[in-house]
Design a protein around this motif. Sequence first.
Motif, PDB file in Angstrom:
ATOM      1  N   VAL A 178       0.458  -1.052   0.374  1.00 51.71           N
ATOM      2  CA  VAL A 178       0.188   0.140  -0.033  1.00 51.71           C
ATOM      3  C   VAL A 178       0.860   1.173   0.307  1.00 51.71           C
ATOM      4  N   GLY A 179       0.091   2.125  -1.029  1.00 53.06           N
ATOM      5  CA  GLY A 179       1.143   3.132  -1.105  1.00 53.06           C
ATOM      6  C   GLY A 179       2.511   3.475  -2.240  1.00 53.06           C
ATOM      7  N   LYS A 180       2.716   2.007  -2.148  1.00 55.60           N
ATOM      8  CA  LYS A 180       4.043   2.242  -2.877  1.00 55.60           C
ATOM      9  C   LYS A 180       3.899   1.403  -4.620  1.00 55.60           C
ATOM     10  N   GLY A 181       2.887   0.305  -5.004  1.00 55.23           N
ATOM     11  CA  GLY A 181       2.347  -0.053  -5.728  1.00 55.23           C
ATOM     12  C   GLY A 181       2.111   0.832  -6.728  1.00 55.23           C
ATOM     13  N   ILE A 182       1.716   0.591  -8.303  1.00 59.91           N
ATOM     14  CA  ILE A 182       1.118   1.279  -8.952  1.00 59.91           C
ATOM     15  C   ILE A 182      -0.541   1.821  -8.662  1.00 59.91           C
ATOM     16  N   ASP A 183      -0.990   1.676  -7.935  1.00 60.91           N
ATOM     17  CA  ASP A 183      -2.425   1.787  -7.375  1.00 60.91           C
ATOM     18  C   ASP A 183      -2.309   0.891  -6.253  1.00 60.91           C
ATOM     19  N   SER A 184      -4.066   1.447  -5.978  1.00 63.78           N
ATOM     20  CA  SER A 184      -4.765   0.441  -4.562  1.00 63.78           C
ATOM     21  C   SER A 184      -6.364   0.300  -5.328  1.00 63.78           C
ATOM     22  N   GLU A 185      -6.810  -1.300  -4.110  1.00 60.70           N
ATOM     23  CA  GLU A 185      -7.676  -1.247  -3.455  1.00 60.70           C
ATOM     24  C   GLU A 185      -8.272  -1.595  -2.722  1.00 60.70           C
ATOM     25  N   ILE A 186      -9.422  -1.643  -2.179  1.00 59.38           N
ATOM     26  CA  ILE A 186     -10.177  -1.760  -0.777  1.00 59.38           C
ATOM     27  C   ILE A 186     -10.407  -3.182  -1.082  1.00 59.38           C
ATOM     28  N   ILE A 187     -10.347  -3.961  -0.155  1.00 61.42           N
ATOM     29  CA  ILE A 187     -10.525  -5.020   0.042  1.00 61.42           C
ATOM     30  C   ILE A 187     -11.420  -5.938   1.936  1.00 61.42           C
ATOM     31  N   LYS A 188     -11.872  -6.709   1.184  1.00 62.75           N
ATOM     32  CA  LYS A 188     -12.638  -7.398   2.346  1.00 62.75           C
ATOM     33  C   LYS A 188     -11.689  -8.417   2.437  1.00 62.75           C
ATOM     34  N   ILE A 189     -11.296  -8.659   4.203  1.00 63.61           N
ATOM     35  CA  ILE A 189     -10.628  -9.718   4.929  1.00 63.61           C
ATOM     36  C   ILE A 189     -11.302 -10.424   5.826  1.00 63.61           C
ATOM     37  N   ASN A 190     -11.576 -11.684   5.572  1.00 62.47           N
ATOM     38  CA  ASN A 190     -11.968 -12.510   6.361  1.00 62.47           C
ATOM     39  C   ASN A 190     -11.228 -13.450   7.432  1.00 62.47           C
ATOM     40  N   THR A 191     -11.845 -13.882   8.462  1.00 65.87           N
ATOM     41  CA  THR A 191     -10.721 -14.303   9.066  1.00 65.87           C
ATOM     42  C   THR A 191     -11.317 -16.183   8.870  1.00 65.87           C
ATOM     43  N   ILE A 192     -10.608 -17.843   8.653  1.00 63.91           N
ATOM     44  CA  ILE A 192     -10.528 -18.562   9.100  1.00 63.91           C
ATOM     45  C   ILE A 192     -11.481 -19.083   9.539  1.00 63.91           C
ATOM     46  N   ASP A 193     -11.129 -18.841  10.709  1.00 68.84           N
ATOM     47  CA  ASP A 193     -12.479 -18.986  11.633  1.00 68.84           C
ATOM     48  C   ASP A 193     -13.915 -18.439  11.535  1.00 68.84           C
ATOM     49  N   ASN A 194     -14.325 -17.808  10.749  1.00 71.19           N
ATOM     50  CA  ASN A 194     -14.938 -16.914  10.733  1.00 71.19           C
ATOM     51  C   ASN A 194     -15.652 -17.781   9.113  1.00 71.19           C
ATOM     52  N   PHE A 195     -14.985 -17.542   8.528  1.00 72.11           N
ATOM     53  CA  PHE A 195     -15.861 -18.510   7.102  1.00 72.11           C
ATOM     54  C   PHE A 195     -15.684 -19.942   7.544  1.00 72.11           C
ATOM     55  N   SER A 196     -15.141 -20.659   8.118  1.00 78.14           N
ATOM     56  CA  SER A 196     -15.377 -21.747   8.276  1.00 78.14           C
ATOM     57  C   SER A 196     -16.856 -21.787   9.232  1.00 78.14           C
ATOM     58  N   ASN A 197     -17.411 -21.067  10.011  1.00 76.06           N
ATOM     59  CA  ASN A 197     -18.428 -20.953  10.574  1.00 76.06           C
ATOM     60  C   ASN A 197     -19.028 -21.218  10.066  1.00 76.06           C
ATOM     61  N   GLN A 198     -19.012 -19.968   9.156  1.00 75.41           N
ATOM     62  CA  GLN A 198     -20.162 -19.384   8.013  1.00 75.41           C
ATOM     63  C   GLN A 198     -20.974 -20.730   7.089  1.00 75.41           C
ATOM     64  N   ASN A 199     -19.693 -21.542   6.743  1.00 72.56           N
ATOM     65  CA  ASN A 199     -19.621 -22.074   5.749  1.00 72.56           C
ATOM     66  C   ASN A 199     -20.006 -24.193   6.541  1.00 72.56           C
ATOM     67  N   CYS A 200     -20.000 -24.233   7.401  1.00 68.06           N
ATOM     68  CA  CYS A 200     -20.164 -25.087   8.415  1.00 68.06           C
ATOM     69  C   CYS A 200     -19.190 -26.171   8.206  1.00 68.06           C
ATOM     70  N   ILE A 201     -17.732 -26.051   8.182  1.00 66.24           N
ATOM     71  CA  ILE A 201     -16.124 -25.996   7.714  1.00 66.24           C
ATOM     72  C   ILE A 201     -15.698 -26.235   9.244  1.00 66.24           C
ATOM     73  N   LYS A 202     -16.139 -28.432   9.466  1.00 63.25           N
ATOM     74  CA  LYS A 202     -14.718 -28.228  10.614  1.00 63.25           C
ATOM     75  C   LYS A 202     -13.859 -28.647  10.435  1.00 63.25           C
ATOM     76  N   ILE A 203     -13.172 -29.383   9.591  1.00 66.64           N
ATOM     77  CA  ILE A 203     -11.903 -29.614   8.879  1.00 66.64           C
ATOM     78  C   ILE A 203     -11.398 -29.117   8.243  1.00 66.64           C
ATOM     79  N   ILE A 204     -10.290 -27.977   7.887  1.00 60.20           N
ATOM     80  CA  ILE A 204      -9.440 -27.643   6.436  1.00 60.20           C
ATOM     81  C   ILE A 204      -8.209 -28.957   6.383  1.00 60.20           C
TER      82      ILE A 204
END
Length: 145
Positions: free
Chosen positions: A105-131
């Motif tokens: 950020v601040g060093k590239g040719i451009d930037s973009e705003i992105i969404k960050i989730n966590t592994i735990d949150n995504f796994s809970n939302q999608n009923c994933i028990k084991i990766i």
Amino acid sequence: MLFVGDSRIGIELANDISRLESIDAISTIFDVGANYGQSAWTFNKEFPKSLIFSFEPVSSNYDILTKNTCNQKNIITINEGLGEACSILPIGISGNPGADSIKLVGKGIDSEIIKINTIDNFSNQNCIKIIDLLKIDVEGYEMNV
């Protein structure tokens, strides 16, 4: 990166896959930093019965990822990154699609705003028990994931 004898563990995906004892035991894969789907295609070939979650936060890369994987029913694309907390962050766009990074950020040719989730949150939302297999290639943000 870990060196064992002459093997390069964590560098060459094919080498890492060949070291697995039971390919049939791999049913859930997280491909974090999926880029255009290169690893997802390899995982799909090696683990055809697995469910592959491919995370790519950069919109231009994500568009190509979805086109490259649209015919693969077991590859699920997610237009977000993973990190230590659910948030919205800027990512630096480098001009090299495999090198875009939150660290740029601040060093590239451009930037973009992105969404960050966590592994735990995504796994809970999608009923994933084991990766079973977790691949992370996020240009310096690995420890945050």
